[in-house]
Structures are given as C-alpha cells and as structure tokens.
Write a protein that holds these residues in place. Structure first.
Motif, mmCIF file in Angstrom:
data_model
loop_
_atom_site.group_PDB
_atom_site.id
_atom_site.type_symbol
_atom_site.label_atom_id
_atom_site.label_comp_id
_atom_site.label_asym_id
_atom_site.label_seq_id
_atom_site.Cartn_x
_atom_site.Cartn_y
_atom_site.Cartn_z
ATOM 1 N N SER A 152 0.836 -1.200 0.000
ATOM 2 C CA SER A 152 0.000 0.000 0.000
ATOM 3 C C SER A 152 0.873 1.253 0.000
ATOM 4 C CB SER A 152 -0.945 0.008 1.193
ATOM 5 O OG SER A 152 -0.239 0.179 2.397
ATOM 6 N N GLU A 153 2.009 1.203 0.669
ATOM 7 C CA GLU A 153 2.932 2.344 0.637
ATOM 8 C C GLU A 153 3.524 2.499 -0.756
ATOM 9 O OE1 GLU A 153 7.223 2.903 2.454
ATOM 10 O OE2 GLU A 153 5.679 3.020 4.000
ATOM 11 N N HIS A 154 3.823 1.411 -1.418
ATOM 12 C CA HIS A 154 4.391 1.455 -2.764
ATOM 13 C C HIS A 154 3.390 2.037 -3.757
ATOM 14 C CE1 HIS A 154 5.269 -0.280 -6.759
ATOM 15 N NE2 HIS A 154 6.512 -0.020 -6.426
ATOM 16 N N ASP A 155 2.131 1.721 -3.605
ATOM 17 C CA ASP A 155 1.109 2.200 -4.529
ATOM 18 C C ASP A 155 0.828 3.683 -4.360
ATOM 19 O OD1 ASP A 155 0.895 -0.363 -5.513
ATOM 20 O OD2 ASP A 155 -0.858 -0.859 -4.296
ATOM 21 N N GLN A 156 1.185 4.280 -3.223
ATOM 22 C CA GLN A 156 0.904 5.680 -2.960
ATOM 23 C C GLN A 156 2.064 6.604 -3.317
ATOM 24 O OE1 GLN A 156 -0.169 5.866 1.144
ATOM 25 N NE2 GLN A 156 -2.009 4.660 0.875
ATOM 26 N N ARG A 157 3.127 6.075 -3.872
ATOM 27 C CA ARG A 157 4.267 6.939 -4.176
ATOM 28 C C ARG A 157 3.944 7.836 -5.364
ATOM 29 N NH1 ARG A 157 8.536 2.880 -7.128
ATOM 30 N NH2 ARG A 157 7.153 2.385 -8.826
ATOM 31 N N GLU A 158 4.579 8.995 -5.385
ATOM 32 C CA GLU A 158 4.367 9.916 -6.486
ATOM 33 C C GLU A 158 5.570 9.845 -7.404
ATOM 34 O OE1 GLU A 158 5.610 14.346 -5.599
ATOM 35 O OE2 GLU A 158 4.270 13.617 -4.047
#
Length: 53
Positions: free
Chosen positions: A27-33
């Motif tokens: 989930s942290e990986h999917d939220q990166r910009e």
C-alpha cells in the motif's frame, strides 16, 4: 498436545504477521508519487528556486 498447539498458534501468527507486513509495504508502494528527473532534482536540492528557465 499443548506443545503442538502452541507451535501451531505461533506459526499461524508469524504467517499472519508476514501477510500484514506485505500488505502495508504494497500500500505504501502504490501511494508513491512519480516525477521527472528535473522535478526530482529540485525536490532533492533545497537551494533551487521554482523558476522555469
């Protein structure tokens, strides 16, 4: 029987903990910009202005 039960509980908790950790990392990986190289350099260096040349 008690030793086997305790082992099974710890085994299931370790599998569950690994799955929770994996889910949190995904989930942290999917939220990166994402940004291009120029914007990344500007974000990394604090001494630049926001001017376009």
């Amino acid at each position: 029987m008690t030793t086997g039960f305790v082992f099974a509980i710890f085994f299931l908790l370790s599998i569950l903990g690994a799955f929770i950790l994996y889910t949190l990392v995904r989930s942290e990986h999917d939220q990166r910009e994402t940004m291009d190289r120029e914007r990344a350099e500007q974000a990394a260096r604090r001494d630049t202005d926001d001017k376009d040349y």
